[in-house]
Design an enzyme around this catalytic site. Sequence first.
Site, PDB file in Angstrom:
ATOM      1  N   ARG A   1      50.280  64.945 -26.935  1.00  0.00           N
ATOM      2  CA  ARG A   1      48.902  64.608 -27.336  1.00  0.00           C
ATOM      3  C   ARG A   1      48.781  63.111 -27.536  1.00  0.00           C
ATOM      4  NH1 ARG A   1      48.364  68.738 -25.947  1.00  0.00           N
ATOM      5  NH2 ARG A   1      47.742  70.683 -26.915  1.00  0.00           N
TER       6      ARG A   1
ATOM      7  N   ARG B   1      49.895  77.447 -19.334  1.00  0.00           N
ATOM      8  CA  ARG B   1      51.117  77.108 -20.056  1.00  0.00           C
ATOM      9  C   ARG B   1      50.978  77.531 -21.515  1.00  0.00           C
ATOM     10  NH1 ARG B   1      52.522  71.839 -20.935  1.00  0.00           N
ATOM     11  NH2 ARG B   1      54.674  72.431 -21.282  1.00  0.00           N
TER      12      ARG B   1
ATOM     13  N   LYS C   1      40.210  68.451 -18.018  1.00  0.00           N
ATOM     14  CA  LYS C   1      41.163  69.212 -17.206  1.00  0.00           C
ATOM     15  C   LYS C   1      40.535  69.701 -15.897  1.00  0.00           C
ATOM     16  CE  LYS C   1      44.880  72.303 -17.572  1.00  0.00           C
ATOM     17  NZ  LYS C   1      46.139  72.349 -18.244  1.00  0.00           N
TER      18      LYS C   1
HETATM   19  C1  BTN Z   1      48.050  75.264 -17.301  1.00  0.00           C
HETATM   20  O1  BTN Z   1      47.636  74.127 -17.142  1.00  0.00           O
HETATM   21  O2  BTN Z   1      48.069  75.782 -18.426  1.00  0.00           O
HETATM   22  C2  BTN Z   1      48.555  76.034 -16.117  1.00  0.00           C
HETATM   23  C3  BTN Z   1      47.473  76.810 -15.430  1.00  0.00           C
HETATM   24  C4  BTN Z   1      47.956  77.569 -14.221  1.00  0.00           C
HETATM   25  C5  BTN Z   1      46.886  78.482 -13.655  1.00  0.00           C
HETATM   26  C6  BTN Z   1      47.311  79.109 -12.348  1.00  0.00           C
HETATM   27  S1  BTN Z   1      45.993  79.956 -11.539  1.00  0.00           S
HETATM   28  C7  BTN Z   1      47.120  80.620 -10.388  1.00  0.00           C
HETATM   29  C8  BTN Z   1      48.358  81.007 -11.180  1.00  0.00           C
HETATM   30  N1  BTN Z   1      48.211  82.331 -11.762  1.00  0.00           N
HETATM   31  C9  BTN Z   1      48.177  82.310 -13.095  1.00  0.00           C
HETATM   32  O3  BTN Z   1      48.057  83.299 -13.835  1.00  0.00           O
HETATM   33  N2  BTN Z   1      48.320  81.034 -13.526  1.00  0.00           N
HETATM   34  C10 BTN Z   1      48.454  80.103 -12.421  1.00  0.00           C
END
Ligand code: BTN
Length: 266
Positions: free
Chosen positions: A251, A50, A115
């Site tokens: 946060r 994100r 996380k």
């Molecule tokens: C986050 O918490 O920031 C979201 C992370 C999402 C990661 C997944 S891995 C599969 C899919 N492909 C990506 O490039 N991102 C999501």
Amino acid sequence: MSPAARRMIARLKIHGEIDSTNRALMREAATGAPSGTLCLAECQSAGRGRLGRAWISPFGSNLYLSMLWRYSEPPAALGGFSLVAGAVVADVLRRLGAEGLALKWPNDLLWDRRKLGGMLLEAAGEAQGPSLLVVGIGINVRMTPDHGRAIDQPWVDLAEVLGEPVVGRNTLAALIIDALIDAFERFGREGLVPFLSLWDGFDAFRGEQARILLADREIRGRVLGIASDGALRLDTADGERRFHAGEVSLRREDEGEVRGEVGDEQ
Ligand code: BTN
């Protein structure tokens, strides 16, 4: 996977390496890929999180999974699925024995405030519909300390949460796909409301003092929970305010500074 879920899978590709499973599905969607198209990878060279962050995606050790679903509604109607995805994944992991999981709005999956996984949702389509949704899920299954050093926040993996032997990635993927298909269909029929109590049960912040980071300022208050449209409810000095998941960050009052992109508040 349940026979019902299997019937809903249109295509399933597992790549050795790809830039990002989300990007791959957005490309396939642009050329007409149907609902139920799945993309998994052993590693991602440009995994995305994100707010434009990178998602560290080493080979063969974690889960990187994306799924495409199409809706007749406009893209703006799909925002609530962001919470659904988090709740569904947390529920699958709890059924596998993970205790103490928590969700940080909208869908950060945490354990011991670290996380464990995250979801990246991308929607596209016509302003009046139809639309498509790509839901990308990343779960740290067994992260090596070397790769972990590249992650810019406290992290944990399933090997630590569940202990060894950790669940196999095939089993994990199958259970998540099963639950996700069910959720895509139910969300299409009933919207976000049936998933709210599941999400509430994992709420990491309810009752806590917190800060919402907008592009140009931050707003402090006590988290009241989630509204029926998925907005975060914050009790501020000016009364209750609601924020939508778009591009804001949440946060704890005592957590360090990280800036969001664009604020979306009511
Ligand atoms: C986050 O918490 O920031 C979201 C992370 C999402 C990661 C997944 S891995 C599969 C899919 N492909 C990506 O490039 N991102 C999501």
